[in-house]
Design a protein around this motif. Structure first.
Motif, PDB file in Angstrom:
ATOM      1  N   GLU A 112       0.814  -1.262   0.113  1.00 31.03           N
ATOM      2  CA  GLU A 112      -0.168   0.173   0.110  1.00 31.03           C
ATOM      3  C   GLU A 112       0.971   1.179   0.166  1.00 31.03           C
ATOM      4  OE1 GLU A 112      -4.059   0.737   2.375  1.00 31.03           O
ATOM      5  OE2 GLU A 112      -2.341   1.679   3.483  1.00 31.03           O
ATOM      6  N   PHE A 113       0.478   2.255  -0.750  1.00 28.78           N
ATOM      7  CA  PHE A 113       1.159   3.459  -0.864  1.00 28.78           C
ATOM      8  C   PHE A 113       0.116   4.415  -0.219  1.00 28.78           C
ATOM      9  CE2 PHE A 113       3.153   0.871  -4.137  1.00 28.78           C
ATOM     10  CZ  PHE A 113       4.545   1.324  -4.120  1.00 28.78           C
ATOM     11  N   GLN A 114       0.643   5.281   0.788  1.00 32.22           N
ATOM     12  CA  GLN A 114      -0.014   6.224   1.596  1.00 32.22           C
ATOM     13  C   GLN A 114       0.536   7.793   1.318  1.00 32.22           C
ATOM     14  OE1 GLN A 114       0.391   4.984   5.554  1.00 32.22           O
ATOM     15  NE2 GLN A 114      -0.661   3.144   5.306  1.00 32.22           N
ATOM     16  N   GLY A 115      -0.251   8.546   1.725  1.00 29.27           N
ATOM     17  CA  GLY A 115      -0.105   9.846   1.455  1.00 29.27           C
ATOM     18  C   GLY A 115       0.968  10.724   2.819  1.00 29.27           C
ATOM     19  N   ASN A 116       0.954  11.960   2.790  1.00 27.73           N
ATOM     20  CA  ASN A 116       1.840  12.657   3.798  1.00 27.73           C
ATOM     21  C   ASN A 116       0.597  13.647   4.536  1.00 27.73           C
ATOM     22  OD1 ASN A 116       3.262  15.440   4.694  1.00 27.73           O
ATOM     23  ND2 ASN A 116       4.927  13.843   4.369  1.00 27.73           N
ATOM     24  N   PRO A 117       0.698  13.762   5.937  1.00 24.34           N
ATOM     25  CA  PRO A 117      -0.119  14.514   6.440  1.00 24.34           C
ATOM     26  C   PRO A 117       0.036  16.171   6.465  1.00 24.34           C
ATOM     27  CG  PRO A 117       1.529  13.561   8.118  1.00 24.34           C
ATOM     28  CD  PRO A 117       1.685  13.064   6.761  1.00 24.34           C
ATOM     29  N   GLN A 118       1.151  16.534   6.082  1.00 22.94           N
ATOM     30  CA  GLN A 118       1.513  17.872   5.825  1.00 22.94           C
ATOM     31  C   GLN A 118       1.346  18.361   4.385  1.00 22.94           C
ATOM     32  OE1 GLN A 118       1.575  19.734   8.462  1.00 22.94           O
ATOM     33  NE2 GLN A 118       1.818  18.454  10.043  1.00 22.94           N
ATOM     34  N   SER A 119       1.538  17.541   3.465  1.00 23.96           N
ATOM     35  CA  SER A 119       1.625  17.987   1.894  1.00 23.96           C
ATOM     36  C   SER A 119       0.976  17.193   1.024  1.00 23.96           C
ATOM     37  CB  SER A 119       3.107  18.282   1.673  1.00 23.96           C
ATOM     38  OG  SER A 119       3.820  17.128   1.705  1.00 23.96           O
ATOM     39  N   LYS A 120       0.925  17.568  -0.035  1.00 20.04           N
ATOM     40  CA  LYS A 120       0.527  16.556  -1.384  1.00 20.04           C
ATOM     41  C   LYS A 120       1.983  15.643  -1.684  1.00 20.04           C
ATOM     42  CE  LYS A 120      -3.525  18.220  -1.920  1.00 20.04           C
ATOM     43  NZ  LYS A 120      -4.680  17.406  -1.535  1.00 20.04           N
TER      44      LYS A 120
ATOM     45  N   PRO B  15       4.639   9.164  -2.592  1.00 20.11           N
ATOM     46  CA  PRO B  15       3.915   7.896  -1.981  1.00 20.11           C
ATOM     47  C   PRO B  15       4.739   7.146  -0.877  1.00 20.11           C
ATOM     48  CG  PRO B  15       3.186   8.120  -4.196  1.00 20.11           C
ATOM     49  CD  PRO B  15       4.588   9.199  -4.046  1.00 20.11           C
ATOM     50  N   LYS B  16       4.244   6.939   0.374  1.00 16.53           N
ATOM     51  CA  LYS B  16       4.807   6.258   1.485  1.00 16.53           C
ATOM     52  C   LYS B  16       4.451   4.402   0.925  1.00 16.53           C
ATOM     53  CE  LYS B  16       4.684   5.394   6.303  1.00 16.53           C
ATOM     54  NZ  LYS B  16       4.180   5.973   7.628  1.00 16.53           N
ATOM     55  N   LEU B  17       5.301   3.925   0.904  1.00 21.13           N
ATOM     56  CA  LEU B  17       5.262   2.421   0.851  1.00 21.13           C
ATOM     57  C   LEU B  17       5.032   1.778   2.230  1.00 21.13           C
ATOM     58  CD1 LEU B  17       5.186  -0.218  -0.428  1.00 21.13           C
ATOM     59  CD2 LEU B  17       7.676  -0.369  -1.083  1.00 21.13           C
ATOM     60  N   VAL B  18       3.862   1.101   2.601  1.00 19.95           N
ATOM     61  CA  VAL B  18       3.806   0.081   3.519  1.00 19.95           C
ATOM     62  C   VAL B  18       3.485  -1.248   3.151  1.00 19.95           C
ATOM     63  CG1 VAL B  18       2.674  -0.101   5.815  1.00 19.95           C
ATOM     64  CG2 VAL B  18       2.947   2.130   4.958  1.00 19.95           C
ATOM     65  N   ASN B  19       4.481  -2.008   3.580  1.00 20.73           N
ATOM     66  CA  ASN B  19       4.309  -3.514   3.057  1.00 20.73           C
ATOM     67  C   ASN B  19       4.047  -4.402   4.265  1.00 20.73           C
ATOM     68  OD1 ASN B  19       4.314  -5.952   1.823  1.00 20.73           O
ATOM     69  ND2 ASN B  19       6.860  -5.888   1.501  1.00 20.73           N
ATOM     70  N   THR B  20       2.862  -4.989   4.485  1.00 22.31           N
ATOM     71  CA  THR B  20       2.544  -6.073   5.551  1.00 22.31           C
ATOM     72  C   THR B  20       2.727  -7.428   4.984  1.00 22.31           C
ATOM     73  OG1 THR B  20       1.324  -4.158   6.433  1.00 22.31           O
ATOM     74  CG2 THR B  20       1.109  -6.404   7.507  1.00 22.31           C
ATOM     75  N   ILE B  21       3.520  -8.204   5.720  1.00 20.63           N
ATOM     76  CA  ILE B  21       3.488  -9.767   5.380  1.00 20.63           C
ATOM     77  C   ILE B  21       3.129 -10.485   6.430  1.00 20.63           C
ATOM     78  CG2 ILE B  21       5.189 -11.244   4.378  1.00 20.63           C
ATOM     79  CD1 ILE B  21       7.050  -9.129   3.923  1.00 20.63           C
TER      80      ILE B  21
END
Length: 497
Positions: A338-346, A439-445
């Motif tokens: 999953e790729f996530q956003g940033n709380p302060q900016s685009k 985009p922030k990559l979060v990988n959960t296995i």
């Protein structure tokens, strides 16, 4: 986060007892023999023989992390020699483990080899620039004694020691991988019964004290910063499966391009189907992918093995049994990308072929400056561990979560130490000066570990399979239109895949 509860069940109790037995030299002998921990499988095939270094390991300066400025033209030669340094340490650890040489002679021989290789690195840099003045001083290594609880307690020789520092992510770690939260340091039942670091079927880890009953861990996850006006809170998901066993290898094309067995441990791969030591950007673009949306990025991480005494296909191979990585490789139950956003900016689009490594495969000897391991159990996601493996109750799966660095310097797709071009956000979620949000990559296995079976992550042999050494690697090969779609989804607050 709402806490969920589970019935304690018999799984944790029995597993703790088995881990304890594996760690006890005499009392656990029957179980060790039954599991062929160091002398072969149940049929005494001899294929499961591995190293056993007792309560010592080898600690050397991590040269690659200290080379922050290497001319681009020199990097192929430098990377090849950095991989040779890793091979030298692995062989020295094997020599020490076999007991055929004294610690002093092992260190002396290793220092000589490293000195020659460091000279080659210096020459390669000098052809394009100027090598660091202190390069030769990094040849000196130490014997590091492992304490009863599996931590570092003593070093022999006066070689350089790298100091750990607090991790940038949530500040949950202290020097040498110890946790600020006391709940993360609690061992399983009978945890104080083990004399030394003699546990693990491979002889080089894990130990009993590397495990903790997740029920004994207090919730420790902090809520992330709330999205501000101008922030981005959408998500984009790539569904890429759990990895093809036929694609596993012990290479690392980011750290050791062109060098077979550059990782000294086995990786699982999802996404791009052509990732090995000899792949390049053109290889990646022309390859197929396991992702259902056309994402050709490559996502790879060390395999997890059940410490069950059984021979895996790589039992006689480098990267496998020859380097202490033994037991049945567990195929993940799931892998969420999953790729996530940033709380302060685009967020802005990642550049194609951006390379990111999160975590540190050598964190046990390096200290926790770059450590980013996060272990837990399903249903207990508010309790994350960095230097312990979780023992999960019946019906709960083991989880590994990797939150990647999400601030980019805006110029480079890689850096000499594979870290300086990326950064973690500040505590408020904003990127440091000179960096911009991607985009922030979060990988959960997740894994369903067999009942009553200890497990461990693959690693460099001298790292003793410590959970803090867990790490994850990523190369962005998304088609431009797919990356732009991901950015639009994240910046507009949508949830897309």
């Amino acid at each position: 986060m709402r806490q969920q509860t589970h019935k304690r069940g018999r799984f944790s109790n029995k597993t703790v007892a088995i881990v304890a037995a594996l760690a006890l030299g005499g009392g656990g002998a029957a179980i060790i023999a039954a599991n062929a921990s160091a002398s072969g499988d149940n049929n005494d095939s001899g294929q499961n023989r591995t190293v056993s270094a007792g309560s010592w390991t080898i600690r050397c300066p991590d040269v690659g992390q200290q080379l922050s400025s290497v001319p681009r033209q020199a990097r192929p030669e430098v990377d090849k020699n950095l991989a040779e340094l890793d091979s030298q340490v692995a062989k020295a650890y094997q020599q020490m483990s076999d007991g055929g040489a004294s610690k002093d002679s092992v260190l002396s021989s290793l220092e000589k080899q490293r000195g020659e290789t460091l000279g080659d690195i210096g020459n390669a840099i000098d052809e394009q620039g100027q090598a660091p003045d202190d390069l030769n001083s990094m040849s000196n290594c130490q014997m590091q004694q492992v304490s009863n609880d599996g931590g570092q307690v003593d070093q022999q020789d006066d070689g350089q020691q790298q100091d750990g520092a607090q991790q940038q992510d949530d500040g949950q770690q202290q020097d040498d991988g110890q946790q600020q939260d006391g709940g993360q340091q609690q061992g399983g039942e009978g945890a104080n019964e083990v004399p030394g670091n003699a546990g693990g079927q491979a002889g080089n880890g894990p130990s009993q004290d590397d495990f903790v009953d997740i029920n004994q861990v207090q919730p420790n996850v902090q809520n992330p910063p709330q999205a501000q006006q101008g922030g981005s809170n959408g998500t984009f998901t790539s569904e890429c499966g759990v990895g093809d066993p036929e694609l596993r290898n012990s290479d690392n094309v980011i750290v050791a391009p062109g060098v077979g067995n550059g990782a000294h441990h086995m990786h699982d791969y999802v996404g791009n189907d052509s990732n090995d030591a000899f792949a390049n950007n053109q290889t990646f673009e022309q390859a197929g992918t396991s992702c259902n949306n056309g994402d050709k990025s490559t996502y790879y991480w060390p395999v997890v093995r059940a410490q069950d005494g059984k021979d895996e296909a790589d039992a006689n191979d480098l990267g496998g049994g020859q380097e202490g990585n033994v037991g049945t490789i567990l195929t993940p139950k799931s892998s969420t990308i999953e790729f996530q956003g940033n709380p302060q900016s685009k967020v802005v689009a990642m550049p194609k072929f951006l390379r990111i490594i999160t975590g540190d495969a050598k964190a046990f000897t390096n200290g926790d400056k770059n450590a980013n391991a996060s272990w837990s159990c399903t249903g207990f996601e508010d309790r994350q561990l960095t230097d312990k493996y979780p023992l999960c109750p019946e019906g709960s799966s083991v989880t590994r979560t990797f939150d990647f660095q999400s601030c980019w310097d805006g110029q480079n797709i890689d850096s000499a130490n594979h870290r300086d071009h990326m950064a973690f956000p500040n505590q408020d979620g904003a990127c440091p000066n000179g960096f911009q949000a991607i985009p922030k990559l979060v990988n959960t296995i997740t894994y369903d570990v067999p009942p009553n079976t200890p497990f461990a992550v693959d690693g460099f042999p001298e790292q003793l399979h410590k959970p803090i050494t867990d790490h994850d690697d990523f190369i962005n090969v998304m088609p431009d239109d797919l990356m732009n779609q991901a950015v639009d989804c994240i910046n507009s607050g949508q949830k897309c895949n």
